[in-house]
Design an enzyme around this catalytic site. Structure first.
Site, PDB file in Angstrom:
ATOM      1  N   PRO A  19      45.592  19.109   8.049  1.00 19.92           N
ATOM      2  CA  PRO A  19      46.304  18.184   7.164  1.00 19.92           C
ATOM      3  C   PRO A  19      47.316  18.813   6.211  1.00 19.92           C
ATOM      4  O   PRO A  19      48.014  18.104   5.506  1.00 19.92           O
ATOM      5  CB  PRO A  19      45.169  17.557   6.363  1.00 19.92           C
ATOM      6  CG  PRO A  19      44.139  18.644   6.304  1.00 19.92           C
ATOM      7  CD  PRO A  19      44.223  19.371   7.598  1.00 19.92           C
ATOM      8  N   ASP A  42      56.128  20.344  14.192  1.00 19.44           N
ATOM      9  CA  ASP A  42      56.395  19.070  13.511  1.00 19.44           C
ATOM     10  C   ASP A  42      56.634  19.280  12.019  1.00 19.44           C
ATOM     11  O   ASP A  42      56.237  20.296  11.472  1.00 19.44           O
ATOM     12  CB  ASP A  42      55.172  18.152  13.657  1.00 19.44           C
ATOM     13  CG  ASP A  42      55.219  17.347  14.931  1.00 19.44           C
ATOM     14  OD1 ASP A  42      56.237  17.410  15.628  1.00 19.44           O
ATOM     15  OD2 ASP A  42      54.221  16.664  15.221  1.00 19.44           O
ATOM     16  N   LYS A  64      59.783  14.679  12.774  1.00 18.52           N
ATOM     17  CA  LYS A  64      60.177  13.280  12.948  1.00 18.52           C
ATOM     18  C   LYS A  64      59.705  12.484  11.745  1.00 18.52           C
ATOM     19  O   LYS A  64      58.660  11.858  11.781  1.00 18.52           O
ATOM     20  CB  LYS A  64      59.568  12.701  14.220  1.00 18.52           C
ATOM     21  CG  LYS A  64      60.197  13.280  15.457  1.00 18.52           C
ATOM     22  CD  LYS A  64      59.807  12.500  16.672  1.00 18.52           C
ATOM     23  CE  LYS A  64      58.376  12.820  17.025  1.00 18.52           C
ATOM     24  NZ  LYS A  64      57.827  11.924  18.025  1.00 18.52           N
ATOM     25  N   GLY A  95      50.762  18.127  13.103  1.00 16.72           N
ATOM     26  CA  GLY A  95      49.960  17.868  11.909  1.00 16.72           C
ATOM     27  C   GLY A  95      48.630  17.229  12.294  1.00 16.72           C
ATOM     28  O   GLY A  95      48.558  16.455  13.255  1.00 16.72           O
ATOM     29  N   GLY A  96      47.576  17.549  11.562  1.00 20.68           N
ATOM     30  CA  GLY A  96      46.271  16.929  11.802  1.00 20.68           C
ATOM     31  C   GLY A  96      45.723  17.291  13.162  1.00 20.68           C
ATOM     32  O   GLY A  96      45.679  18.460  13.551  1.00 20.68           O
ATOM     33  N   ASP A  97      45.294  16.264  13.900  1.00 20.67           N
ATOM     34  CA  ASP A  97      44.797  16.457  15.265  1.00 20.67           C
ATOM     35  C   ASP A  97      45.851  15.932  16.237  1.00 20.67           C
ATOM     36  O   ASP A  97      46.411  14.857  16.021  1.00 20.67           O
ATOM     37  CB  ASP A  97      43.482  15.670  15.445  1.00 20.67           C
ATOM     38  CG  ASP A  97      42.882  15.929  16.815  1.00 20.67           C
ATOM     39  OD1 ASP A  97      41.949  16.743  16.898  1.00 20.67           O
ATOM     40  OD2 ASP A  97      43.364  15.337  17.808  1.00 20.67           O
ATOM     41  N   THR A 125      41.840  15.939  11.235  1.00 20.73           N
ATOM     42  CA  THR A 125      42.738  14.790  11.121  1.00 20.73           C
ATOM     43  C   THR A 125      42.788  14.268   9.678  1.00 20.73           C
ATOM     44  O   THR A 125      41.888  14.532   8.874  1.00 20.73           O
ATOM     45  CB  THR A 125      42.307  13.685  12.108  1.00 20.73           C
ATOM     46  OG1 THR A 125      43.342  12.706  12.171  1.00 20.73           O
ATOM     47  CG2 THR A 125      41.002  13.025  11.707  1.00 20.73           C
ATOM     48  N   ALA A 126      43.868  13.529   9.370  1.00 19.28           N
ATOM     49  CA  ALA A 126      44.094  13.074   7.990  1.00 19.28           C
ATOM     50  C   ALA A 126      42.915  12.271   7.448  1.00 19.28           C
ATOM     51  O   ALA A 126      42.588  12.384   6.264  1.00 19.28           O
ATOM     52  CB  ALA A 126      45.380  12.248   7.920  1.00 19.28           C
ATOM     53  N   MET A 178      49.997   5.974   8.407  1.00 19.57           N
ATOM     54  CA  MET A 178      51.369   5.460   8.337  1.00 19.57           C
ATOM     55  C   MET A 178      51.395   4.052   7.752  1.00 19.57           C
ATOM     56  O   MET A 178      52.227   3.241   8.137  1.00 19.57           O
ATOM     57  CB  MET A 178      52.010   5.443   9.746  1.00 19.57           C
ATOM     58  CG  MET A 178      52.037   6.815  10.403  1.00 19.57           C
ATOM     59  SD  MET A 178      52.446   6.742  12.146  1.00 19.57           S
ATOM     60  CE  MET A 178      50.878   6.279  12.878  1.00 19.57           C
TER      61      MET A 178
HETATM   62  N1  SAH Z   1      48.088  13.633  13.956  1.00 18.56           N
HETATM   63  C1  SAH Z   1      47.987  13.370  12.528  1.00 18.56           C
HETATM   64  C2  SAH Z   1      48.523  12.000  12.161  1.00 18.56           C
HETATM   65  C3  SAH Z   1      50.013  11.855  12.380  1.00 18.56           C
HETATM   66  S1  SAH Z   1      50.580  10.271  11.879  1.00 18.56           S
HETATM   67  C4  SAH Z   1      46.531  13.533  12.083  1.00 18.56           C
HETATM   68  O1  SAH Z   1      45.638  13.658  12.917  1.00 18.56           O
HETATM   69  O2  SAH Z   1      46.292  13.550  10.868  1.00 18.56           O
HETATM   70  C5  SAH Z   1      51.143  10.640  10.229  1.00 18.56           C
HETATM   71  C6  SAH Z   1      50.250   9.959   9.206  1.00 18.56           C
HETATM   72  O3  SAH Z   1      49.064  10.713   9.001  1.00 18.56           O
HETATM   73  C7  SAH Z   1      50.880   9.826   7.830  1.00 18.56           C
HETATM   74  O4  SAH Z   1      51.731   8.702   7.735  1.00 18.56           O
HETATM   75  C8  SAH Z   1      49.649   9.667   6.957  1.00 18.56           C
HETATM   76  O5  SAH Z   1      49.133   8.350   7.034  1.00 18.56           O
HETATM   77  C9  SAH Z   1      48.646  10.587   7.661  1.00 18.56           C
HETATM   78  N2  SAH Z   1      48.599  11.944   7.056  1.00 18.56           N
HETATM   79  C10 SAH Z   1      48.950  13.104   7.648  1.00 18.56           C
HETATM   80  N3  SAH Z   1      48.716  14.157   6.839  1.00 18.56           N
HETATM   81  C11 SAH Z   1      48.187  13.638   5.693  1.00 18.56           C
HETATM   82  C12 SAH Z   1      47.729  14.207   4.468  1.00 18.56           C
HETATM   83  N4  SAH Z   1      47.767  15.531   4.245  1.00 18.56           N
HETATM   84  N5  SAH Z   1      47.257  13.358   3.512  1.00 18.56           N
HETATM   85  C13 SAH Z   1      47.200  12.039   3.720  1.00 18.56           C
HETATM   86  N6  SAH Z   1      47.613  11.437   4.858  1.00 18.56           N
HETATM   87  C14 SAH Z   1      48.105  12.230   5.835  1.00 18.56           C
END
Ligand code: SAH
Length: 266
Positions: A19, A42, A64, A95-97, A125-126, A178
């Site tokens: 995250p 990304d 993006k 980002g995240g997963d 993931t977030a 999002m």
């Molecule tokens: N693949 C990513 C999600 C991508 S979609 C995952 O698994 O986390 C992008 C959305 O993820 C953002 O609009 C927000 O809602 C969330 N997000 C990503 N990083 C974040 C963070 N550090 N804190 C809070 N929300 C986050």
């Protein structure tokens, strides 16, 4: 792993960067960065992570952000195929997963069509990062037996429209990715389909980053919470479990870090 790595010199790893905090990537993800010949990155990824790559590693930024696409998905797919076809070890850093709202499905399809082997390395993931930030359990034996990851941003071309009636009745923890700009719309849809207006919600922005911020309220406060948000990206959590958030315990720990601000709306 998909494909035959023996007969193909190039390879793509779809790696979850977590995250934001650079130490929330997996050990496997970090090792792959250390050996990468090309990285396709990304914009939700902390660029500090790329310091782990060898100096000669090619760096491609294909961020993006909402509204300003710097590279189209088909350009990204083509880039992955081109670099792997040239024999490179490619890390696609997301980002995240990668498998949660990460468009990994489209990239895997492009790689399969080109016959390129690939592997997925999961990330934090977030939703789990935001839950940890707020000290709230996503599940609880007495309050919530399911967690749903929902997109708050339904693009026009999507065929999988949100079933608000099902979400409102589930008695689950709803994590909207999002969704912050659409929070008033989300709250209106949930209450219109029978969810109580005093259902608690939390907005957690920049989870696991120094500027992390947590706002809480109820569905009734949606306008206020959406307007009060300072940071992006942000995640919205709706459900009874928000009442269990350990803000009191979280706040001192956060204050010790570099300038986080926590606001609690009641
Ligand atoms: N693949 C990513 C999600 C991508 S979609 C995952 O698994 O986390 C992008 C959305 O993820 C953002 O609009 C927000 O809602 C969330 N997000 C990503 N990083 C974040 C963070 N550090 N804190 C809070 N929300 C986050």
């Amino acid at each position: 792993m998909y494909g035959d790595a023996q007969s193909f010199p190039g390879f793509v790893w779809l790696v979850g960067a977590g995250p934001g905090a650079t130490d929330l990537i997996t050990v496997r993800g970090l090792r792959l960065l250390q050996a990468a010949e090309a990285v396709v990155c990304d914009d939700l990824v902390d660029p500090g992570l790329l310091q782990n790559c060898p100096a000669a590693c090619e760096r491609h930024f294909v961020g993006k952000r909402a509204g300003c696409h710097s590279a189209s998905q088909s350009q990204i797919n083509a880039l992955l195929v081109a670099r792997a076809s040239a024999g490179q070890k490619v890390v696609r850093l997301k980002g995240g997963d990668p498998l949660v709202f990460g468009r990994a499905g489209e990239e895997m399809q492009a790689l399969r069509e080109a016959g390129i082997p690939y592997e997925i390395v999961p990330g934090v993931t977030a939703a789990t990062a935001a839950a940890a930030a707020a000290g709230l359990p996503l599940t609880h034996r007495e309050h919530s037996s399911a967690v749903v990851f929902v997109t708050g941003h339904q693009c026009a071309a999507s065929t999988a429209a949100t079933d608000w009636s099902a979400l409102a009745r589930l008695r689950a923890t709803l994590c909207f990715y999002m969704g912050v700009r659409r929070l008033p719309e989300i709250a209106a849809n949930l209450t219109a389909h029978g969810m109580a207006a005093d259902m608690p919600l939390a907005v957690i922005s920049e989870a696991a980053r120094p500027a992390q911020q947590i706002l809480t309220g109820t569905l009734r406060d949606a306008e206020k919470l959406s307007a009060g948000l300072i940071g992006q990206p942000a995640l919205v959590v709706v459900g009874e479990v928000v009442r269990l958030a350990s803000f009191a315990a979280t706040v001192p720990a956060l204050r010790a870090r570099a300038n986080p601000s926590v606001h609690v709306l009641r």
